[in-house]
Design an enzyme around this catalytic site. Sequence first.
Site, mmCIF file in Angstrom:
data_model
loop_
_atom_site.group_PDB
_atom_site.id
_atom_site.type_symbol
_atom_site.label_atom_id
_atom_site.label_comp_id
_atom_site.label_asym_id
_atom_site.label_seq_id
_atom_site.Cartn_x
_atom_site.Cartn_y
_atom_site.Cartn_z
ATOM 1 N N GLN A 1 24.309 37.656 41.752
ATOM 2 C CA GLN A 1 24.952 37.181 42.972
ATOM 3 C C GLN A 1 24.065 37.342 44.199
ATOM 4 O OE1 GLN A 1 28.722 39.236 43.220
ATOM 5 N NE2 GLN A 1 29.141 38.847 41.065
ATOM 6 N N HIS B 1 28.144 41.978 43.736
ATOM 7 C CA HIS B 1 28.946 42.509 44.839
ATOM 8 C C HIS B 1 28.095 42.980 46.013
ATOM 9 C CE1 HIS B 1 32.870 43.276 42.351
ATOM 10 N NE2 HIS B 1 32.303 42.106 42.083
ATOM 11 N N GLU C 1 42.514 39.568 48.708
ATOM 12 C CA GLU C 1 43.152 39.992 49.944
ATOM 13 C C GLU C 1 42.623 39.254 51.170
ATOM 14 O OE1 GLU C 1 43.574 44.719 48.617
ATOM 15 O OE2 GLU C 1 42.252 44.142 50.278
ATOM 16 N N TYR D 1 40.676 50.746 53.400
ATOM 17 C CA TYR D 1 41.410 49.607 52.856
ATOM 18 C C TYR D 1 41.783 49.774 51.381
ATOM 19 C CZ TYR D 1 41.217 47.527 57.315
ATOM 20 O OH TYR D 1 41.449 47.318 58.648
ATOM 21 N N TYR E 1 40.676 43.943 34.388
ATOM 22 C CA TYR E 1 40.427 42.791 33.529
ATOM 23 C C TYR E 1 40.893 43.076 32.110
ATOM 24 C CZ TYR E 1 37.575 40.702 37.167
ATOM 25 O OH TYR E 1 37.147 40.143 38.345
#
Length: 397
Positions: A100, A165, A263, A273, A284
């Site tokens: 990513q 991420h 979210e 959070y 998963y």
Amino acid sequence: MTDETTAVTRRRSVLATIAAGLAAGCTGRSADRATTIGDDAGIAVERVADSLTAPWSVTPLPGGEQLLVTERPGRLSLVSLPEGEQTAVSGVPSVHARGQGGLLDSELHPEFEETPWVYLTYASANDGGESTTALGRGRLNVDSGSLEAFERLHVAEPFVESNGHFGSRVAFGRDGTVYQTVGDRQFKDFGPEHVAQDLTTELGVTLRLEPDGSVPDDNPFVDEPAAADAIYSYGHRNAQGMAVHPDTGAIWQSEFGEQDGDEINVLRRGGNYGWPVADEGCTYGSGDPIGVAHADRDDVVGPVYSWPCGSGGFPPSGMTFYTGAAFPDWDGDLFVGGLASQSLARFTVDGTDVTEAEQLLSERGWRIRDVAQGVDEGHLYVAVDAEAAPIVRLSPV
């Protein structure tokens, strides 16, 4: 819900890893002018650029004649409107284009016309192959197609052995500081020892920095010796959307969950959070809850909108509030790009009450990576995430 690299059978097919390093210079690639490719719910959908490789952000420049587009393999392009000609910008930093990672978000300095700084976020690796999220800036010379005097401002610590991420949205707050998201780098120890709950790391957090990369004196954790000074909020999984509310100035974010649990959040100074000790998603495969619900803890901040376990998720990427003249009925609405959902969602917003109004572009099979409002009467520009992808413009029919 996760983004493009997690192998989940219910997800649609995802991109393969893209090779890094595209040559700079004018490519001559164009969209053959703004080719109309149909309408969607009475909205004209025009292709303004084509054949981009995994575009990650689209940023309209002042004047309405050009877009600045990042491509994940490491290319920054100027796209001329309306002809769609693309010119690769030189002076871009080397990036870690794995998984990513790569060249990710871009943002203009609030006084760009006087001080033409362009801020970039990107994945960067050390000599051992470990990676992290970095922030840098350079002065954009549009005439020469170059990013001059580029400097790296901040590197999120620590570097880790992961290619997922990175988070990586960046935005300027009304206070003139820079907000940047950093993902949790896919750590799976779902408990209180998780990196997103560890204030000694800059993983799973939102950073707040001065425009020169220094730490503001009023950041929430600067007086805590065991905490990283740059952290503004924590307990995030992987926030890839960020926008400033046009009326309140509050920083809003969109964030991927695990299986569902996506979210929309409104940032609070020093807020936790919850990830992964409080979450509405599930693991998963098993579908087991992750932690407890946000409402079950009084020390965490809950989302203003979420896709809980069993909902099918969204998952959300780039976002913007709409304030333009082209679509007056959308004034104040929030637009959020959906990846696996392959749609652009419009939400009505009343304070922090958020309601999904509709999903646009849902019949085209496009993974929506980013959305931005243009300066040309408020048309919307949408970046599609694919190996040979367009930038499209939404305008009234």
